[in-house]
Design a protein around this motif. Structure first.
Motif, PDB file in Angstrom:
ATOM      1  N   THR A 564      36.271  53.007  38.601  1.00  0.00           N
ATOM      2  CA  THR A 564      36.556  53.596  37.412  1.00  0.00           C
ATOM      3  C   THR A 564      35.977  52.688  36.190  1.00  0.00           C
ATOM      4  O   THR A 564      36.136  51.725  36.181  1.00  0.00           O
ATOM      5  CB  THR A 564      38.094  53.624  37.375  1.00  0.00           C
ATOM      6  OG1 THR A 564      38.420  54.392  38.434  1.00  0.00           O
ATOM      7  CG2 THR A 564      38.677  54.253  36.112  1.00  0.00           C
ATOM      8  N   VAL A 565      35.257  53.482  35.458  1.00  0.00           N
ATOM      9  CA  VAL A 565      34.641  52.797  34.265  1.00  0.00           C
ATOM     10  C   VAL A 565      35.497  53.308  32.962  1.00  0.00           C
ATOM     11  O   VAL A 565      35.442  54.399  32.664  1.00  0.00           O
ATOM     12  CB  VAL A 565      33.184  53.451  34.125  1.00  0.00           C
ATOM     13  CG1 VAL A 565      32.602  52.663  32.929  1.00  0.00           C
ATOM     14  CG2 VAL A 565      32.411  53.015  35.501  1.00  0.00           C
ATOM     15  N   THR A 566      36.225  52.301  32.354  1.00  0.00           N
ATOM     16  CA  THR A 566      36.832  52.682  31.221  1.00  0.00           C
ATOM     17  C   THR A 566      36.093  52.953  29.887  1.00  0.00           C
ATOM     18  O   THR A 566      35.105  52.675  30.052  1.00  0.00           O
ATOM     19  CB  THR A 566      37.882  51.526  31.031  1.00  0.00           C
ATOM     20  OG1 THR A 566      37.192  50.389  31.297  1.00  0.00           O
ATOM     21  CG2 THR A 566      39.128  51.543  32.171  1.00  0.00           C
ATOM     22  N   PRO A 567      36.624  53.476  29.118  1.00  0.00           N
ATOM     23  CA  PRO A 567      35.845  53.463  27.744  1.00  0.00           C
ATOM     24  C   PRO A 567      35.136  52.330  27.176  1.00  0.00           C
ATOM     25  O   PRO A 567      34.172  52.566  26.393  1.00  0.00           O
ATOM     26  CB  PRO A 567      36.922  54.251  26.950  1.00  0.00           C
ATOM     27  CG  PRO A 567      37.838  54.909  27.627  1.00  0.00           C
ATOM     28  CD  PRO A 567      38.000  54.043  28.879  1.00  0.00           C
ATOM     29  N   ASP A 568      35.906  51.256  27.373  1.00  0.00           N
ATOM     30  CA  ASP A 568      35.187  50.104  26.902  1.00  0.00           C
ATOM     31  C   ASP A 568      33.923  49.748  27.810  1.00  0.00           C
ATOM     32  O   ASP A 568      33.355  48.524  27.611  1.00  0.00           O
ATOM     33  CB  ASP A 568      36.124  48.984  26.786  1.00  0.00           C
ATOM     34  CG  ASP A 568      36.823  48.311  28.151  1.00  0.00           C
ATOM     35  OD1 ASP A 568      36.290  49.002  29.193  1.00  0.00           O
ATOM     36  OD2 ASP A 568      37.824  47.725  28.182  1.00  0.00           O
ATOM     37  N   GLY A 569      33.547  50.288  28.743  1.00  0.00           N
ATOM     38  CA  GLY A 569      32.447  49.926  29.617  1.00  0.00           C
ATOM     39  C   GLY A 569      32.699  49.063  30.855  1.00  0.00           C
ATOM     40  O   GLY A 569      31.697  48.871  31.502  1.00  0.00           O
ATOM     41  N   GLN A 570      33.961  48.705  30.929  1.00  0.00           N
ATOM     42  CA  GLN A 570      34.174  47.921  32.232  1.00  0.00           C
ATOM     43  C   GLN A 570      34.424  48.693  33.306  1.00  0.00           C
ATOM     44  O   GLN A 570      35.131  49.799  33.183  1.00  0.00           O
ATOM     45  CB  GLN A 570      35.475  46.834  31.806  1.00  0.00           C
ATOM     46  CG  GLN A 570      34.954  45.957  30.940  1.00  0.00           C
ATOM     47  CD  GLN A 570      36.232  44.976  30.514  1.00  0.00           C
ATOM     48  OE1 GLN A 570      36.470  44.234  31.349  1.00  0.00           O
ATOM     49  NE2 GLN A 570      36.985  45.155  29.421  1.00  0.00           N
ATOM     50  N   GLY A 571      34.001  48.081  34.558  1.00  0.00           N
ATOM     51  CA  GLY A 571      34.418  49.181  35.900  1.00  0.00           C
ATOM     52  C   GLY A 571      34.839  48.209  36.783  1.00  0.00           C
ATOM     53  O   GLY A 571      34.379  47.078  37.036  1.00  0.00           O
TER      54      GLY A 571
END
Length: 586
Positions: A564-571
């Motif tokens: 899951t890639v969150t809006p801040d770019g972390q997956g």
């Protein structure tokens, strides 16, 4: 005739030991020393005998310091002043005394320091720290403070531990100066003498530099305290200005780890990057201390086991840098061997690594098992699961990870052009290893609220439409219309969120599929990141993007996992199943 060319304590000791009972030591014209008979030495110039004695005393001074050399100098006065020969027997005696005095120097200085710090030398006796501090306070217009006294206690104790001379009370009193304090910037900062260079000022500056507040700033403050305590204990030399700048800009190994976890580049060590990329948010500060501490001689597997047991270790020791006893007990559920207390940090780390090795060796006689186990630990697998999985035929679920694997750290994501270049290198390789007949690698795009033109299933190796030049670029792993098509779809799917789109695009390549290489070998169905594997990419209602990787039904490996890639770019991995597929009936 025995002689030495280089004059030092070791060579003098050897020469004196082989010399005869009546031999003398005599300097040579070339700067060495040789043995000489009594008669020959009688006719040697007095100046030569003086030079011999000076060279001999100089060697003792270089080895043991001024205190021991000055204490032994009177025994050489006849040779140095009157030019009498230096007898080999006398040389042996003096060298033995120097060695004995050196061994006794540490305890003697420790006792002197203890008396100086306690100040119990009798009524009116001024040979103590409290009296020296009175002059220090008056000279520098300062008020007495426990922090200043503690700082000078550390300074005096370090003097006692490291001095090459026998300390006097006056030597210790002379060290109670502002110049001495400023030469140890951590102690200077802890004393709060300069309001512009305090712990709180450094913390505020560093938090601003990293862009953190709230909980992360609180963790940074605790980390800053551990850094200051460690630098003070080590007696690190420097200037307050340079040290303050390093703290303010996170230019310290532990602070660099913390900064990397906050998305800042600059951390050079790959193992530390991997660890800090997986560190839970609530433990970033602790891991920024532990990771560099355990890395040398221990490595990523040891660090990961320590991170797995961090909550229980913090319950055992809530404050400060975790002790060796706490680390060993927490990681291995047994008391630390007594001999490790006095070992170097590297040797302690190596002992932890060897303990892990032994735990894996006990599971199998296969010599590759320890390496395999360490690899699983490095991927975030729980220690208990790693011990079970090294024998093969294992299956993996999300709960088998102490720390679910993460995608590429934000600090290492390039711009969109660079990410496209890196992704392009993998597109033509998908499905080439352990290939399946008729397999067409695909990436599907869908989800909530995405533009209609973004939704599609792209067969990433269908290139019949390409020009010869475009096809050549694709086949050689260079950007092509295919990689550009995927980049556009990633941007549309992510609603123009650049960081999220870059992570999604890069993870269409081998960085997202690498979990297959890491785990499949232990299932009994070995594949790798270039094996047949399809990706379903969806935008969720909350703005997250899920990337589901799955093998085909005819694959020997049943792999189905989601990042899951969150809006801040972390997956991060949020679902996982990996096991050998049950044989299918024909």
């Amino acid at each position: 005739m025995p002689h030495i060319d280089r004059v030092n304590v070791a060579s003098l000791t050897r020469l004196a030991d082989v010399a005869g009972t009546h031999d003398r030591l005599v300097a040579t014209a070339a700067g060495g020393i040789q043995t000489s008979g009594r008669v020959s030495a009688f006719f040697t110039a007095k100046a030569t005998h003086r030079a011999t004695a000076e060279a001999f005393l100089g060697a003792i001074r270089n080895k043991y310091g001024d205190g021991i050399a000055d204490a032994l100098a009177p025994q050489l006065s006849a040779m140095r002043q009157q030019g009498k020969p230096l007898k080999a027997r006398v040389a042996r005696d003096i060298l033995a005394q120097a060695s004995n005095m050196s061994q006794a120097l540490g305890p003697a200085n420790t006792e002197m320091a203890r008396r100086f710090l306690l100040g119990n030398n009798g009524a009116g006796d001024t040979r103590n720290l409290d009296h020296a501090l009175q002059g220090f306070y008056a000279k520098n217009n300062l008020q007495p403070s426990p922090a200043l006294r503690q700082a000078f206690e550390r300074i005096i104790n370090d003097m006692a531990a490291n001095s090459q001379k026998l300390l006097s009370y006056q030597d210790m009193a002379d060290a109670v100066t502002m110049q001495t304090l400023q030469s140890r910037p951590a102690d200077y900062m802890l004393c709060g003498i300069d309001p512009q260079q305090t712990r709180d000022a450094a913390l505020d500056a560093c938090a601003t530099h990293l862009g953190v507040d709230g909980e992360l700033k609180a963790q940074l403050g605790q980390l800053m305290d551990r850094v200051l305590a460690g630098e003070s204990e080590a007696g690190r030399q420097g200037t307050p200005a340079d040290f303050f700048r390093d703290l303010s800009t996170a230019n310290h190994p532990s602070l660099q780890c913390f900064a990397f976890a906050c998305g800042k580049p600059g951390l050079q060590d790959a193992a530390l990057r991997d660890v800090m990329n997986l560190a839970p948010r609530q433990h970033i500060g602790d891991m920024a201390t532990l990771a560099p501490q355990l890395n040398e001689g221990g490595g990523i597997a040891v660090i990961m086991v320590a991170m797995q047991h961090l909550p229980e270790m913090r319950a055992r020791q809530p404050q400060g840098t975790l002790s060796r006893e706490t680390l060993w007990q927490g990681c291995f559920q047994e008391p630390m061997p007594q001999d490790l207390a006095a070992k170097s940090q590297r040797d302690f780390n190596s002992a932890m690594y060897e303990k892990l090795q032994d735990m894996f060796k006990a599971r199998s006689e296969d010599p590759t098992v320890p390496f395999t186990g360490m690899l699983l630990l490095s991927a975030g697998v729980r220690l208990e699961k790693a011990l079970e999985a090294v024998n093969g035929a294992a299956s993996f679920q999300l709960q088998d990870f102490a720390f679910p694997p993460a995608l590429t750290p934000l600090a290492h994501l390039g711009d969109m052009a660079r990410v496209e270049r890196e992704t392009a290198m993998d597109l033509n390789r998908r499905g080439t290893q352990h290939s399946l007949p008729g397999y067409r690698p695909s990436i599907s795009f869908g989800g909530v609220g995405i533009p209609a033109e973004a939704a599609a299933t792209v067969h990433i190796q269908d290139i019949a439409y390409m020009t010869d030049e475009d096809r050549n670029d694709f086949e050689h792993g260079r950007p092509s219309t295919m990689s550009h098509n995927l980049a556009i779809r990633a941007q549309l799917l992510c609603g123009g969120n650049d960081a999220q789109a870059r992570q999604v695009l890069l993870s269409m390549g081998q960085s997202g599929a690498f979990l297959v290489r890491t785990l499949s070998d232990r299932t009994g169905a070995t594949l790798d990141e270039h094996s047949p594997l399809d990706i379903d990419i969806r935008r969720e209602a909350n703005g997250d993007v899920t990337m589901r990787y799955h093998t085909l039904p005819q694959s020997p490996l049943d792999a189905d996992f989601t990042y899951t890639v969150t809006p801040d770019g972390q997956g991060v991995l949020t679902a996982c199943r990996m096991q050998a597929r049950q044989p299918q009936d024909a």
